[in-house]
Design a protein around this motif. Structure first.
Motif, short mmCIF file in Angstrom:
data_model
loop_
_atom_site.label_atom_id
_atom_site.label_comp_id
_atom_site.label_asym_id
_atom_site.label_seq_id
_atom_site.Cartn_x
_atom_site.Cartn_y
_atom_site.Cartn_z
N ASP A 9 -9.17 6.82 10.84
CA ASP A 9 -8.19 7.66 10.14
C ASP A 9 -7.27 8.30 11.19
O ASP A 9 -7.60 9.34 11.76
CB ASP A 9 -8.91 8.73 9.33
CG ASP A 9 -7.97 9.47 8.39
OD1 ASP A 9 -6.78 9.12 8.35
OD2 ASP A 9 -8.43 10.40 7.71
N GLU A 64 3.27 4.19 -2.65
CA GLU A 64 3.32 4.83 -3.96
C GLU A 64 4.65 5.56 -4.13
O GLU A 64 5.40 5.75 -3.16
CB GLU A 64 2.15 5.81 -4.13
CG GLU A 64 2.10 6.90 -3.06
CD GLU A 64 0.82 7.72 -3.11
OE1 GLU A 64 -0.12 7.30 -3.81
OE2 GLU A 64 0.79 8.79 -2.46
N TYR A 113 -7.07 6.28 3.41
CA TYR A 113 -6.81 7.19 2.28
C TYR A 113 -7.24 6.54 0.96
O TYR A 113 -7.91 7.18 0.14
CB TYR A 113 -5.32 7.53 2.24
CG TYR A 113 -4.90 8.34 1.03
CD1 TYR A 113 -5.04 9.73 1.00
CD2 TYR A 113 -4.35 7.71 -0.08
CE1 TYR A 113 -4.66 10.46 -0.11
CE2 TYR A 113 -3.96 8.43 -1.20
CZ TYR A 113 -4.12 9.81 -1.21
OH TYR A 113 -3.74 10.53 -2.31
N ASN A 114 -6.86 5.29 0.75
CA ASN A 114 -7.21 4.60 -0.49
C ASN A 114 -8.72 4.39 -0.59
O ASN A 114 -9.30 4.47 -1.67
CB ASN A 114 -6.49 3.26 -0.56
CG ASN A 114 -5.00 3.43 -0.84
OD1 ASN A 114 -4.59 4.39 -1.48
ND2 ASN A 114 -4.19 2.50 -0.37
N LYS A 134 -11.03 6.39 0.63
CA LYS A 134 -11.61 7.66 0.25
C LYS A 134 -11.30 8.00 -1.21
O LYS A 134 -12.14 8.53 -1.94
CB LYS A 134 -11.09 8.78 1.16
CG LYS A 134 -11.56 8.68 2.60
CD LYS A 134 -10.96 9.79 3.44
CE LYS A 134 -11.44 9.73 4.88
NZ LYS A 134 -10.82 10.80 5.72
N LYS A 135 -10.09 7.69 -1.64
CA LYS A 135 -9.65 8.05 -2.98
C LYS A 135 -10.43 7.30 -4.06
O LYS A 135 -10.82 7.88 -5.09
CB LYS A 135 -8.16 7.75 -3.13
CG LYS A 135 -7.59 8.08 -4.51
CD LYS A 135 -6.10 7.79 -4.56
CE LYS A 135 -5.54 8.10 -5.94
NZ LYS A 135 -4.07 7.81 -5.99
N PHE A 136 -10.66 6.01 -3.82
CA PHE A 136 -11.32 5.20 -4.84
C PHE A 136 -12.83 5.07 -4.62
O PHE A 136 -13.49 4.27 -5.27
CB PHE A 136 -10.68 3.81 -4.88
CG PHE A 136 -9.24 3.84 -5.28
CD1 PHE A 136 -8.88 4.18 -6.57
CD2 PHE A 136 -8.24 3.57 -4.35
CE1 PHE A 136 -7.54 4.23 -6.94
CE2 PHE A 136 -6.91 3.61 -4.72
CZ PHE A 136 -6.55 3.94 -6.01
N GLY A 137 -13.36 5.85 -3.68
CA GLY A 137 -14.80 5.89 -3.50
C GLY A 137 -15.34 4.73 -2.68
O GLY A 137 -14.59 3.92 -2.13
N ARG A 138 -16.66 4.65 -2.62
CA ARG A 138 -17.33 3.66 -1.78
C ARG A 138 -17.79 2.43 -2.55
O ARG A 138 -18.49 1.57 -2.01
CB ARG A 138 -18.54 4.29 -1.09
CG ARG A 138 -18.19 5.49 -0.23
CD ARG A 138 -19.39 5.93 0.58
NE ARG A 138 -19.85 4.90 1.48
CZ ARG A 138 -19.36 4.70 2.70
NH1 ARG A 138 -18.37 5.45 3.16
NH2 ARG A 138 -19.85 3.75 3.48
N ARG A 163 0.84 -1.21 0.00
CA ARG A 163 0.00 0.00 0.00
C ARG A 163 0.87 1.25 0.00
O ARG A 163 0.77 2.09 0.89
CB ARG A 163 -0.94 -0.01 1.20
CG ARG A 163 -1.95 -1.14 1.14
CD ARG A 163 -2.73 -1.27 2.41
NE ARG A 163 -3.63 -2.41 2.34
CZ ARG A 163 -4.14 -3.03 3.39
NH1 ARG A 163 -3.83 -2.60 4.60
NH2 ARG A 163 -4.95 -4.05 3.26
N PRO A 172 0.74 6.45 1.37
CA PRO A 172 -0.39 7.30 0.97
C PRO A 172 -1.06 7.99 2.14
O PRO A 172 -1.18 7.44 3.23
CB PRO A 172 -1.36 6.31 0.30
CG PRO A 172 -0.50 5.18 -0.15
CD PRO A 172 0.58 5.06 0.91
N GLY A 173 -1.46 9.24 1.92
CA GLY A 173 -2.10 10.02 2.97
C GLY A 173 -1.13 10.82 3.81
O GLY A 173 -1.54 11.64 4.63
#
Length: 309
Positions: A94, A35, A72-73, A75-79, A33, A49-50
């Motif tokens: 968080d 980047e 973070y991931n 939230k980034k990629f939605g629900r 996880r 991330p985050g």
């Protein structure tokens, strides 16, 4: 058609540059996880991330950064959820991490409800408003992991299973074996991790991070890259289930009776009443027994007098 010498040289330089750039990329073996990974002096380092914290991919990433990256991931990629997604009730929130990737003593959610946590990120106080003062991160020095395994086709002795689990835990999570204690009573397994402040240096893995990696492994959500989790005993995988983790801090938690639920309070009241009733019954029984013994002595004395007369 033959290219001019200058164009050929330029093309070769471009190809060389692309090769070098590709060679600098890397996969984070201990944390998938991440980047913006790149090699630095032969070591793969990435951004969590985050945050802007750089992690060393040859060591365990802190639990705080792992939780932060997971939220973070999400939230980034939605629900939207994959077809086979399942609910993960392992206390994810968080978190606020410091510059070293460790949990800050005070954690708050979006509604400004705050609480204090230990070094494992587990809440150790009541939830209250933003004025809460958390003066220090209390260290979690003892972690108890309880679980059981499914039925096995191959028999193995207690000593063999205990030693195999200890070795696998130490190797996978980079913990000193002297910090790991394993107890096996078929089919139940208890792993205890003990590491006080004096036993933890800056380069040592933290037992809270190791326990979190293990929790993710057992749940089939491994953090490690292309390194599936498996513990084999007598050439047969040990299939674990019903994992529960307990945290013991160097200082006791600070929960108040005011935050207990009505059900818990009711149970406490019932227990206290049962104790009081037991004491009352014991007192009355003792008094009756005493009166009986006194009456018996009185009757014996009267009998002696009659015999003498």
């Amino acid at each position: 058609m033959e290219l001019p010498r200058g164009a050929t040289a330029l093309l070769l330089l471009l190809l060389l540059a692309l090769a070098v750039c590709r060679g600098q990329g890397c996969d984070c073996g201990k944390n998938k996880r991440t980047e913006n990974c790149a090699l630095e002096n032969g070591i793969c380092k990435c951004i969590s991330p985050g945050t802007n914290v750089t992690v060393d991919c040859e060591t365990l990433t802190s639990k705080c950064l792992l939780m932060k990256a997971e939220v973070y991931n999400f939230k980034k990629f939605g629900r939207s959820k994959p077809k086979h997604a399942h609910v993960d009730n392992d206390g994810i929130y968080d978190p606020e991490c410091d510059n070293n990737g460790k949990f800050k003593a005070k954690q708050c959610n979006g509604t400004k409800t705050c609480w204090c946590v230990n070094s494992a990120g587990v809440r150790r106080t009541d939830k209250t408003d933003g004025n809460l003062n958390c003066s220090e991160v209390v260290r979690t020095s003892w972690i108890i992991i309880e679980m059981k395994h499914l039925e096995r086709n191959t028999a193995a002795g207690e000593d063999t299973i205990e030693e195999t689990i200890k070795n696998a835990f130490a190797q996978r999570y980079h913990l000193n074996k002297k910090l790991i204690y394993v107890k096996y009573e078929k089919p139940f397994i208890t792993i205890e991790l003990k590491q006080n402040t004096s036993e933890k240096s800056l380069t040592d893995a933290d037992i809270a991070d190791a326990a979190y990696y293990f929790e993710k492994d057992v749940k089939g959500d491994s953090v490690m890259w292309n390194d599936p989790f498996s513990i084999e005993v007598a050439q047969e995988p040990l299939q674990l289930q019903d994992t529960v983790i307990f945290y013991v801090d160097e200082k006791p938690p600070e929960f108040s009776m005011q935050r207990l639920t009505a059900g818990v309070i009711a149970v406490i009241v019932v227990v206290i009443l049962a104790i009081v009733v037991g004491i009352i019954v014991l007192v009355f029984t003792t008094r009756k027994r005493g009166k009986y013994e006194k009456a018996e002595v009185k009757e014996m004395n009267e009998m002696h007098r009659e015999l003498r007369s």
